[in-house]
Write an enzyme that holds these catalytic residues in place. Structure first.
Site, PDB file in Angstrom:
ATOM      1  N   ASP A  51     133.300  50.851  34.708  1.00 32.67           N
ATOM      2  CA  ASP A  51     134.262  49.897  34.163  1.00 32.67           C
ATOM      3  C   ASP A  51     134.844  50.509  32.878  1.00 32.67           C
ATOM      4  O   ASP A  51     134.243  51.427  32.297  1.00 32.67           O
ATOM      5  CB  ASP A  51     133.524  48.581  33.857  1.00 32.67           C
ATOM      6  CG  ASP A  51     134.364  47.629  33.046  1.00 32.67           C
ATOM      7  OD1 ASP A  51     135.503  47.364  33.435  1.00 32.67           O
ATOM      8  OD2 ASP A  51     133.875  47.154  31.988  1.00 32.67           O
ATOM      9  N   ASP A  69     137.083  48.573  29.971  1.00 30.40           N
ATOM     10  CA  ASP A  69     137.077  47.731  28.759  1.00 30.40           C
ATOM     11  C   ASP A  69     135.692  47.134  28.535  1.00 30.40           C
ATOM     12  O   ASP A  69     135.191  46.395  29.380  1.00 30.40           O
ATOM     13  CB  ASP A  69     138.137  46.638  28.880  1.00 30.40           C
ATOM     14  CG  ASP A  69     139.532  47.233  28.989  1.00 30.40           C
ATOM     15  OD1 ASP A  69     139.962  47.878  28.028  1.00 30.40           O
ATOM     16  OD2 ASP A  69     140.168  47.076  30.051  1.00 30.40           O
TER      17      ASP A  69
HETATM   18  C1  XBP Z   1     139.006  43.942  31.221  1.00 29.93           C
HETATM   19  C2  XBP Z   1     140.175  43.057  31.359  1.00 29.93           C
HETATM   20  C3  XBP Z   1     141.538  43.526  30.977  1.00 29.93           C
HETATM   21  C4  XBP Z   1     141.701  43.856  29.507  1.00 29.93           C
HETATM   22  C5  XBP Z   1     143.131  44.064  29.098  1.00 29.93           C
HETATM   23  O1  XBP Z   1     139.086  44.949  32.183  1.00 29.93           O
HETATM   24  O2  XBP Z   1     140.009  41.931  31.815  1.00 29.93           O
HETATM   25  O3  XBP Z   1     142.434  42.490  31.315  1.00 29.93           O
HETATM   26  O4  XBP Z   1     141.225  42.774  28.734  1.00 29.93           O
HETATM   27  O5  XBP Z   1     143.815  44.927  29.944  1.00 29.93           O
HETATM   28  P1  XBP Z   1     137.802  45.866  32.651  1.00 29.93           P
HETATM   29  P2  XBP Z   1     145.201  44.474  30.671  1.00 29.93           P
HETATM   30  O6  XBP Z   1     136.604  45.431  31.882  1.00 29.93           O
HETATM   31  O7  XBP Z   1     137.684  45.617  34.135  1.00 29.93           O
HETATM   32  O8  XBP Z   1     138.161  47.296  32.353  1.00 29.93           O
HETATM   33  O9  XBP Z   1     146.012  43.721  29.676  1.00 29.93           O
HETATM   34  O10 XBP Z   1     145.830  45.768  31.085  1.00 29.93           O
HETATM   35  O11 XBP Z   1     144.814  43.604  31.846  1.00 29.93           O
HETATM   36 MG    MG Z   2     134.655  45.357  31.162  1.00 24.05          MG
END
Ligand code: XBP
Ligand code: MG
Length: 260
Positions: free
Chosen positions: A8, A10
């Protein structure tokens, strides 16, 4: 046996939310002359909705100063989200965000062991590229044979689609793959695809509940603080090891923890 790791982005590769996406959203709001601001705590609540554009639409549904019609709301969300991503990439390029401790070393160790690796994320490919390029240089993608990003799926996490795509591209059964995740939605997506999950606690999901994961702990930088315990071999502290993951995977003893 573990043959592949799926990362993953973020919260797992880097703590991108509080000082990255949140700040970038606020800049986009300010630039558009909107009074909306997301403080740290508010953004934590909003993170229950995965996907930045979807999060923005959920927020607009609570506001009387958002456009009334669905089409106008969609258009504003799309425009603000696009600007947010530009601000996010600028922040990342300016060095605002680093990989979480132990992450780079873990990627390198997995590569050295011949493990296959991929990225499975809700965010967009350009955001991933900016983050990883800033952290690891222009050849950052070499350890990764695939990326499944937000624009590749119809349904974002917690839907399993992103993980199912990754499995299809790996050509592996889910039993030979481990996902590294930080959020309940991400963990649910991997589990629904049959993939075991190792949870690295992140800022916003430090106290969240998780169901039936392989292990849960503070991050890849430490062997201390994991459930199940990492390394009962007396080999001591230091960063988490690939062998710790292999031990958990072989034991297949799932753990759950309630939130607080
Ligand atoms: C986390 C999310 C994303 C980010 C922002 O993604 O939910 O929406 O908060 O990115 P992950 P975007 O943990 O799956 O990497 O604004 O591009 O959606
Ligand atoms: Mg995440």
């Amino acid at each position: 046996m573990i043959r592949a790791l799926l990362w993953d982005v973020d919260g797992t590769l880097a703590e991108t939310e509080r000082d990255g996406h949140r700040v970038a959203f606020d800049r986009a709001f300010e630039e558009a002359g909107l009074p909306w601001r997301w403080d740290e705590a508010r953004y934590g609540e909003l993170l229950r909705v995965t996907g930045g554009r979807e999060r923005l639409l959920a927020f607009m549904a609570t506001r009387t100063d958002a456009p009334v019609g669905a089409a106008a709301r969609q258009a504003l969300a799309q425009a603000l989200h696009a600007r947010k991503n530009e601000h996010y990439q600028a922040l990342v390029e300016a060095g605002a965000l680093a990989l979480r401790p132990g992450v780079g070393e873990f990627i390198d160790a997995a590569r050295a062991r011949g493990l296959r690796q991929g990225i499975v994320t809700t965010t967009g490919r350009a955001n991933v590229d900016a983050l990883m390029r800033a952290a690891r240089g222009p050849r950052w993608h070499e350890p990764f044979e695939l990326q499944v990003c937000g624009e590749d799926v119809r349904a974002k996490k917690p839907d399993p689609e992103a993980y199912e795509q990754a499995l299809a591209r790996l050509g592996l059964p889910p039993t030979e793959v481990v996902a590294l995740e930080d959020s309940p939605g991400g963990a649910a997506a991997a589990r629904a695809a049959g993939i075991s999950v190792v949870v690295v606690r992140s800022h916003y999901f430090a106290h969240a509940a998780f169901d039936e994961v392989l292990a849960i702990g503070p991050g890849l930088h430490a062997r201390r603080g994991w459930r199940p315990r990492a390394g009962d071999d007396g080999a001591g502290d230091g960063p988490l090891r690939l062998d710790d993951l292999a031990d958990w995977h072989a034991a297949a003893d799932l753990v759950s923890c309630g939130g607080d």
